[in-house]
Every structure is written in structure tokens, then in C-alpha cells.
Design an enzyme around this catalytic site. Structure first.
Site, PDB file in Angstrom:
ATOM      1  N   ASP A 128       0.808  -1.226   0.000  1.00  0.00           N
ATOM      2  CA  ASP A 128       0.000   0.000   0.000  1.00  0.00           C
ATOM      3  C   ASP A 128       0.841   1.277   0.000  1.00  0.00           C
ATOM      4  OD1 ASP A 128      -2.088  -1.744   0.140  1.00  0.00           O
ATOM      5  OD2 ASP A 128      -2.908  -1.017   2.038  1.00  0.00           O
ATOM      6  N   MET A 170      -5.536  -2.805  -4.611  1.00  0.00           N
ATOM      7  CA  MET A 170      -5.488  -2.665  -3.157  1.00  0.00           C
ATOM      8  C   MET A 170      -5.131  -1.229  -2.772  1.00  0.00           C
ATOM      9  SD  MET A 170      -4.143  -6.202  -1.485  1.00  0.00           S
ATOM     10  CE  MET A 170      -5.272  -7.586  -1.309  1.00  0.00           C
TER      11      MET A 170
HETATM   12  O1  F6P Z   1      -1.242  -5.401   3.530  1.00  0.00           O
HETATM   13  C1  F6P Z   1      -2.118  -4.415   3.047  1.00  0.00           C
HETATM   14  C2  F6P Z   1      -3.251  -5.073   2.324  1.00  0.00           C
HETATM   15  O2  F6P Z   1      -2.758  -5.685   1.162  1.00  0.00           O
HETATM   16  C3  F6P Z   1      -4.399  -4.111   2.032  1.00  0.00           C
HETATM   17  O3  F6P Z   1      -4.263  -3.369   0.887  1.00  0.00           O
HETATM   18  C4  F6P Z   1      -5.586  -5.044   2.007  1.00  0.00           C
HETATM   19  O4  F6P Z   1      -6.763  -4.349   2.327  1.00  0.00           O
HETATM   20  C5  F6P Z   1      -5.241  -6.014   3.060  1.00  0.00           C
HETATM   21  O5  F6P Z   1      -3.848  -6.074   3.133  1.00  0.00           O
HETATM   22  C6  F6P Z   1      -5.774  -7.411   2.839  1.00  0.00           C
HETATM   23  O6  F6P Z   1      -5.450  -8.175   3.945  1.00  0.00           O
HETATM   24  P1  F6P Z   1      -5.658  -9.733   4.081  1.00  0.00           P
HETATM   25  O7  F6P Z   1      -4.549 -10.406   3.324  1.00  0.00           O
HETATM   26  O8  F6P Z   1      -5.565  -9.992   5.540  1.00  0.00           O
HETATM   27  O9  F6P Z   1      -6.978 -10.059   3.481  1.00  0.00           O
END
Ligand code: F6P
Length: 347
Positions: A128, A170
Site C-alpha cells: 500500500d 489494493m
Molecule cells: O497489507 C495491506 C493489504 O494488502 C491491504 O491493501 C488489504 O486491504 C489487506 O492487506 C488485505 O489483507 P488480508 O490479506 O488480511 O486479506
């Protein structure tokens, strides 16, 4: 000296390259023992697994995605006697310092633990790119390249069918991936969490494009973007309402919702593609491998110099150390002037 390293939060390409750099310099130059703490803060909280990492373990991993140390979204401050338990594990394994590799959540914990007297150095990672105090986190460049390639591919099918295509990338709090991949992919609009989406403006831009004979549109939208108040829906689009231990909900679906709204309002055929975790997987770009390596080397140097409570950071072309506490004060959102560069190509 015994140094513990952990990776926390969402994984990203480059984690293994950082681990490799720490282990190489730590063992070869400083003669340290390096311990891998598995599954992020959970490993310290639960007293393991924790195991030595050797040079042999890290020789072949610079190009590997994921993390050989595994990761979790465990927040020790949400667990009973969390700090005490962490201190006990540190004592048990005689760890002299911890290197924590993570985003705002993992490093936020690191900053608090430093206040509790634990010797910690942080390394900023996240696709991000929203960690403050550094020009760039590693993982971001890889995600941007993956998203750009996807946009290029989706553009040809959008154009062939005269469709409006919503590509969701994302970006929970900040639209860095959307902004970079959108500019690189020649997007006709980029929608980010920093600016609520004005549906009427989006629709009027698409209609104008059609009137000019440009009958397809590529719109890039960050998962954390929200509709402007008054558009009927003003909250995040959620995959799951449950929150993780850091209070984050699972995002996803804004592209689908927008595609529906735009199709309804314009009558143009719309499609959406949610890129999701594809952006976080697989091999890191050369840029991310180099940045990760530089971060890892600088982090072990900070440990050696006894400079704890710091986060390694990229400032221009140089790697430096900044106070963790300072970097954790805010999220790094996109710059207005940068967004204006993208806006030139909107509509
Ligand atoms: O690490 C950040 C991120 O990639 C965000 O952009 C996204 O909302 C989140 O992680 C998703 O997390 P997880 O893998 O726990 O679903």
C-alpha cells in the site's frame, strides 16, 4: 548477540530479500546469532516457534515471494498480559534485539514495545506504500507492476467490446497503487480513498468520452475508495464486516458496485476486475529486491550501533533511520499535486 527477526501483517514481495540481507550481514560481519520468530508478533506472544536462521536457509530466497518466517495479524496489545508474555519469550531465548518487518500495524506495535524498554528496529513494508517517514515501502513497486500489466491486458478487451472497465486495486487508506498503476496504464479516471467518489462527475466524464467517439473507458479504483455522501452509499464496501485485531474490516467490491451504478446511469456495458491478492504474490521486482536488501543491511547496522526505536527509511536515494514513534503518527496518503498529474488524463 542474539537477534530475533519477524514479519507481521499482510505479506508482500521482498520480505525474503530483507531477511536474507539481515542474516548475511548479521552472521558474516557481526558474528551474531539470528533467530527467526515465526508468524509475526504471535511467535513472541506464544513463546515460539522461534528457531535459528542460517546462511544456508537464506541463500536461495532473494527472488521468492511470501516470507519464510510466515506472518500474522496478531496484535499483542489485544491479548491478556501481552507485553509480559512477549518479555518472557525474549528472556527465554535471550534475544538482545528484535527487528520487526511490517506496515503501520506491526511497526505501531514495535514503537509501543520500544517504549516498554524492548530493543527494536523497524523495517517498513507494505504494497500500500502508506507508511509515513519513508519515501517508499518495499512491495509497492511489485504491486504497481502487476496492476499495470493487468490494466494493459484489460484495456484491450475493454476496447474491443466498447465497455467501461472498473479495475479494483489494493489500497486501504491510501491510493498509491491506484495512482501509480493508473498513470502507468493510461487510465481515464483514478478513484482513491483520499477523495470521495463523485458518481455524477464519473458518469459525465464517461458520457463525454463516448460523445467524442472514445467508446471505452478504463477506471482504476482503490479498494478503500468511498462514494461521496449523498450518493446513497457512503461507507466502505465490505467483503466481511468482522474486524481483525487492529480494527480493520476486509475491503473489496467497490469496482463491482460502481460498475452497476455506471451501467444503470449510462446504459453503457460495464465490467469489473478485482485484482486482490494477485498484487501481493509472487516474485519481487528488481527494484524491490534492491530496496529490501538495502533496508535489511541498514537495519542490522542500526542494531550494531545500538540505535533502537528507529525505522529504516528511504529518503531520496539514501537509506537512513527515522524515529519509529514519529513515523507512526500518521498514514502517508497521496499528494494532491501528484494526483493533479493524473487528472490531466481524466475524461
Ligand atoms: O497489507 C495491506 C493489504 O494488502 C491491504 O491493501 C488489504 O486491504 C489487506 O492487506 C488485505 O489483507 P488480508 O490479506 O488480511 O486479506
Amino acid at each position: 548477540m542474539n537477534i530475533g527477526i519477524l514479519t507481521g501483517g499482510g505479506d508482500c514481495p521482498g520480505l525474503n530479500a530483507v531477511i536474507r540481507a539481515i542474516v548475511y550481514k548479521g552472521i558474516r560481519q557481526y558474528k551474531y546469532n539470528i533467530y527467526g520468530i515465526f508468524e509475526g508478533w504471535r511467535g513472541l506472544l506464544e513463546g515460539g516457534p522461534i528457531a535459528p536462521v542460517t546462511l544456508e536457509d537464506v541463500i536461495p530466497i532473494i527472488n521468492l515471494g511470501g516470507t519464510i518466517l510466515k506472518t500474522s495479524r496478531t496484535n499483542p496489545f489485544k491479548h491478556k498480559k501481552g507485553i509480559e508474555r512477549i518479555k518472557k519469550t525474549i528472556e527465554k531465548y535471550r534475544l538482545d534485539a528484535i527487528i520487526a518487518i511490517g506496515g503501520e500495524d506491526t511497526l505501531g506495535v514495535a514503537a509501543k514495545l520500544h517504549k516498554e524498554g524492548i530493543k527494536v528496529v523497524g523495517i517498513p513494508k507494505t504494497i500500500d506504500n502508506d507508511v509515513d517517514g519513508t519515501d517508499q515501502t518495499f512491495g509497492f513497486d511489485t504491486a504497481v507492476n502487476i496492476a499495470t500489466e493487468a490494466i494493459d491486458r484489460l484495456r484491450s478487451t475493454a476496447e474491443a467490446h466498447n465497455r467501461v472497465f472498473l479495475v479494483e486495486v489494493m489500497g486501504r487508506h491510501a491510493g498509491w497503487i491506484a495512482l501509480h498503476s493508473g498513470i502507468a496504464g493510461g487510465a481515464h479516471m483514478i478513484l482513491v480513498p483520499e477523495y470521495p467518489i463523485d458518481v455524477d462527475q464519473v458518469v459525465s466524464r464517461i458520457v463525454k468520452r463516448h460523445a467524442r467517439g472514445e467508446e471505452y473507458s478504463m477506471i482504476i479504483v482503490a479498494e478503500g475508495a468511498r462514494l461521496k455522501k449523498g450518493s446513497g452509499k457512503s461507507d466502505y464496501i465490505l467483503l466481511e464486516p468482522e474486524k481483525d485485531e487492529f480494527g480493520h474490516v476486509r475491503l473489496g467490491g467497490i469496482a463491482y458496485i460502481l460498475a452497476k451504478i455506471i451501467e444503470e446511469k449510462t446504459g453503457y456495458e460495464c465490467r469489473n476486475a478485482i485484482l486482490g491478492h494477485i498484487q501481493r504474490g509472487g516474485t519481487p521486482t528488481a527494484f524491490d529486491r534492491v530496496l529490501s536488501t538495502r533496508y535489511g543491511i541498514h537495519a542490522i547496522d542500526l542494531v550494531h550501533q545500538g540505535k533502537f526505536g528507529k525505522m529504516v527509511a528511504l529518503k531520496g536515494t539514501k537509506i537512513t533511520g527515522v524515529p519509529l514513534i514519529q513515523a507512526m503518527k500518521r498514514i502517508k496518503t497521496i499528494d494532491k499535486n501528484f494526483y493533479k498529474v493524473a487528472e490531466v488524463f481524466f475524461g
